[in-house]
Design a protein around this motif. Structure first.
Motif, short mmCIF file in Angstrom:
data_model
loop_
_atom_site.label_atom_id
_atom_site.label_comp_id
_atom_site.label_asym_id
_atom_site.label_seq_id
_atom_site.Cartn_x
_atom_site.Cartn_y
_atom_site.Cartn_z
N ILE A 1 0.88 -1.28 0.17
CA ILE A 1 0.00 -0.04 -0.06
C ILE A 1 0.81 1.24 0.05
N ILE A 2 1.98 1.18 0.78
CA ILE A 2 2.85 2.33 0.84
C ILE A 2 3.46 2.64 -0.53
N LYS A 3 3.79 1.58 -1.14
CA LYS A 3 4.51 1.79 -2.48
C LYS A 3 3.24 2.35 -3.38
N LYS A 4 1.97 1.91 -3.63
CA LYS A 4 1.06 2.47 -4.46
C LYS A 4 0.73 3.77 -4.13
N VAL A 5 0.38 4.04 -2.91
CA VAL A 5 0.02 5.38 -2.31
C VAL A 5 1.02 6.42 -2.60
N ARG A 6 2.38 6.12 -2.08
CA ARG A 6 3.33 7.11 -1.95
C ARG A 6 3.09 8.40 -1.30
N PHE A 7 3.03 8.31 0.22
CA PHE A 7 2.74 9.17 1.21
C PHE A 7 3.94 10.01 1.19
N SER A 8 3.66 11.33 1.44
CA SER A 8 4.74 12.07 1.96
C SER A 8 5.19 11.98 2.99
N MET A 9 4.47 11.40 4.11
CA MET A 9 5.23 11.12 5.48
C MET A 9 4.21 9.91 6.16
N LEU A 10 4.63 9.28 6.98
CA LEU A 10 4.13 8.18 7.86
C LEU A 10 4.14 8.30 9.25
N PHE A 11 3.19 8.14 9.98
CA PHE A 11 3.38 8.03 11.42
C PHE A 11 2.96 6.62 11.85
N THR A 12 4.34 5.92 12.23
CA THR A 12 4.39 4.50 12.36
C THR A 12 4.66 4.06 13.66
N PHE A 13 3.92 3.09 14.03
CA PHE A 13 4.04 2.59 15.54
C PHE A 13 3.82 1.13 15.72
N ILE A 14 4.74 0.59 16.66
CA ILE A 14 4.63 -0.92 16.82
C ILE A 14 3.51 -1.00 17.66
N TYR A 15 2.57 -2.19 17.53
CA TYR A 15 1.40 -2.20 18.39
C TYR A 15 1.86 -2.25 19.73
N SER A 16 0.91 -1.26 20.44
CA SER A 16 1.01 -1.18 22.06
C SER A 16 -0.15 -1.63 22.58
N LYS A 17 -0.09 -2.75 23.51
CA LYS A 17 -1.24 -3.14 24.10
C LYS A 17 -2.10 -2.60 25.09
N ARG A 18 -3.26 -2.17 24.94
CA ARG A 18 -4.10 -1.19 25.73
C ARG A 18 -4.94 -1.94 26.56
N ASN A 19 -5.05 -2.05 27.71
CA ASN A 19 -5.96 -2.59 28.63
C ASN A 19 -7.65 -2.50 28.26
N ILE B 1 3.96 -12.93 17.47
CA ILE B 1 5.30 -12.40 16.81
C ILE B 1 6.05 -11.79 17.85
N SER B 2 7.27 -12.02 17.97
CA SER B 2 8.33 -11.47 18.98
C SER B 2 8.24 -9.92 18.70
N GLU B 3 8.71 -9.28 19.79
CA GLU B 3 9.02 -7.66 19.80
C GLU B 3 10.34 -7.56 18.66
N ALA B 4 10.99 -8.54 18.89
CA ALA B 4 12.20 -8.38 17.88
C ALA B 4 11.94 -8.48 16.57
N GLU B 5 11.06 -9.39 16.34
CA GLU B 5 10.49 -9.47 14.79
C GLU B 5 9.76 -8.44 14.32
N LYS B 6 8.99 -7.87 15.05
CA LYS B 6 8.19 -6.59 14.88
C LYS B 6 9.05 -5.59 14.65
N GLY B 7 10.20 -5.36 15.59
CA GLY B 7 11.08 -4.26 15.08
C GLY B 7 11.78 -4.35 13.94
N ARG B 8 12.27 -5.76 13.53
CA ARG B 8 12.70 -5.54 11.98
C ARG B 8 11.46 -5.25 11.08
#
Length: 466
Positions: free
Chosen positions: A350-368, A379-386
């Motif tokens: 999607i990123i390649k097709k749309v070509r955003f000028s900027m992204l705000f990207t976050f690794i999922y954070s568990k919310r109670n 998936i491990s946090e290390a893998e998510k980091g990659r």
């Protein structure tokens, strides 16, 4: 009811002012620190306005403050940790100055578990209250001042009550202004606590919004951002039949040279009427922040987003057909529970097709208390980091290509000021791009035509024309 609540708030403000005059030999100082989104920044402006009416003068120096309030965020775990860390650091100031009043409010405080933690682990916090309770702040502060007993109240958090108009407000900037048009959210994305802490959607009356916009323009504001958790839902539930596209046109018709921005937009409610209004309103910025979160339809369904990747691409195509020069930005969550690498690659696609000028990207954070918190996450946090690094790399390539495409072009930039170290002017163009350029301070607070000559990461560089 709304007028009664406003009168009550103003009465308590006057009472506190009397206490302040009696208690302090010199004007006391108040510090308000904000964490999180633009809505929190806007809420803090109301708190600052009320504090000024109470007799306080605003400060940014913690060690000089007689009143300190932290307005907190709950979107990610890091935001909560940061808020508690900062509150913990205030213990030493309280020990030096026993009369110091420390307060907390906002989305984090609105969660029962966080409120209980404040009550039990931070005894030097005198006042804590939830969202949707700004008009009750003066009453709660007055009660503490009179009785010196802690006031921790989140009873109004997530309540879908009336919107109280007319509270005092301190604008942080005379050039750029936040203008809330609605509060709350009805979408219940499975990862998000916003509906739990800010309640259901409530829209302000359009006449109040337009009147405030007129006041802002008359006072010199040139960049007005309309705020809401989902501005595209504005007007739903109101009886006047004015929805977001109509509201945009009304504000666009206000006389004056200014720019209109808005955030945040939900793709499921981004209508053809809205895109048409954007294209036809000359003062509306050619920028659309449209979070897509994931490129995988399976993950989008698990997120409860109510659109597909194909729907999103169709929206982008419509927006660009009407506004070829539009700049698109978005939010992305990497590593949502159940996400596999194949799902992640669809996000990259999607990123390649749309070509955003900027992204705000976050690794999922568990919310109670959110549905996603109960989902299996293999998936491990290390893998998510990659994955996160891979996505950032792809976006950097796209951003550089987009930025280089502006070289030689002219942009109309609102000059916001002078950068201290470089003495360069800085501001934003209508497409939301940050621009630095040479020139004198006389350009500040004015629109300047700038020819782009270079770029550095996410900042364009240029020279003023005429």
């Amino acid at each position: 009811m709304k007028n009664i609540e406003l009168s009550k708030a103003l009465d308590y403000i006057d009472r506190i002012h009397e206490i302040v005059l009696q208690k302090y030999d010199t004007q006391p100082k108040a510090l308000v620190r904000t964490f999180g989104c633009q809505q929190n920044v806007s809420d803090s402006e109301y708190i600052k306005g009320m504090l000024e009416k109470m007799g306080y003068v605003l400060t940014e120096e913690v060690d000089k403050a007689d009143f300190i309030l932290y307005n907190t965020c709950a979107v990610r775990e890091h935001a909560e940790d940061r808020a508690f860390g900062n509150i913990g650091a205030l213990k030493a100031y309280k020990e030096k100055n026993p009369d110091l009043i420390i307060a907390m409010c906002g989305c984090m405080v609105s969660q029962p578990a966080a409120a209980e933690k404040i009550k039990n682990s931070y005894p030097y916090v005198s006042l804590a209250f939830g969202t949707n309770m700004l008009e009750r702040f003066p009453e709660m502060l007055y009660k503490f001042m009179r009785n010196r007993k802690r006031v921790i109240d989140i009873s109004g958090a997530a309540a879908a009550g009336d919107i109280v108009e007319g509270l005092p407000r301190h604008r942080d900037s005379s050039l750029k202004a936040w203008l809330p048009i609605m509060y709350g959210c009805n979408n219940f994305c499975t990862y998000c606590v916003v509906p739990l802490v800010r309640g259901r959607e409530r829209s302000r009356d359009y006449k109040s919004v337009v009147a405030e916009a007129e006041e802002l323009v008359a006072s010199g504001a040139k960049d007005i951002t309309l705020l809401g958790q989902n501005v595209n839902s504005y007007g739903k539930g109101n009886s006047d039949g004015v929805y977001f596209p109509e509201l945009l046109r009304m504000i666009n018709d206000i006389k004056g040279d200014f720019r209109i921005r808005f955030m945040t937009s939900h793709p499921k409610d981004c209508s053809d009427e809205l895109l048409k209004a954007m294209s036809e309103c000359s003062k509306v910025a050619r920028h659309l922040h449209l979070p897509f979160q994931s490129g995988s339809d399976r993950i989008l369904k698990a997120m409860n987003r109510h659109y597909t990747s194909s729907d999103y691409l169709t929206l982008v195509e419509k927006a660009r057909s009407l506004m070829p020069d539009i700049s698109l930005t978005s939010d992305i969550i990497v590593g949502f529970p159940g996400e596999e690498y194949e799902d992640f690659l669809k996000t990259v696609d999607i990123i390649k097709k749309v070509r955003f000028s900027m992204l705000f990207t976050f690794i999922y954070s568990k919310r109670n208390n959110t549905p996603a918190a109960k989902m299996e996450d293999k998936i491990s946090e290390a893998e998510k980091g990659r994955w996160f690094d891979e996505l950032l790399h792809e976006q950097e390539i796209i951003s550089d290509e987009i930025m280089s495409g502006f070289i030689g072009k002219e942009l109309r930039v609102l000059c916001e000021g002078v950068k201290p170290k470089t003495n360069l002017l800085y501001g934003r163009a209508g497409n939301n791009m940050s621009v630095t350029f040479s020139g004198g301070e006389e350009c500040t607070s004015k629109f300047v035509n700038v020819k782009i000559t270079d770029f550095n990461h996410t900042v364009l560089k240029g020279e003023p024309i005429n």
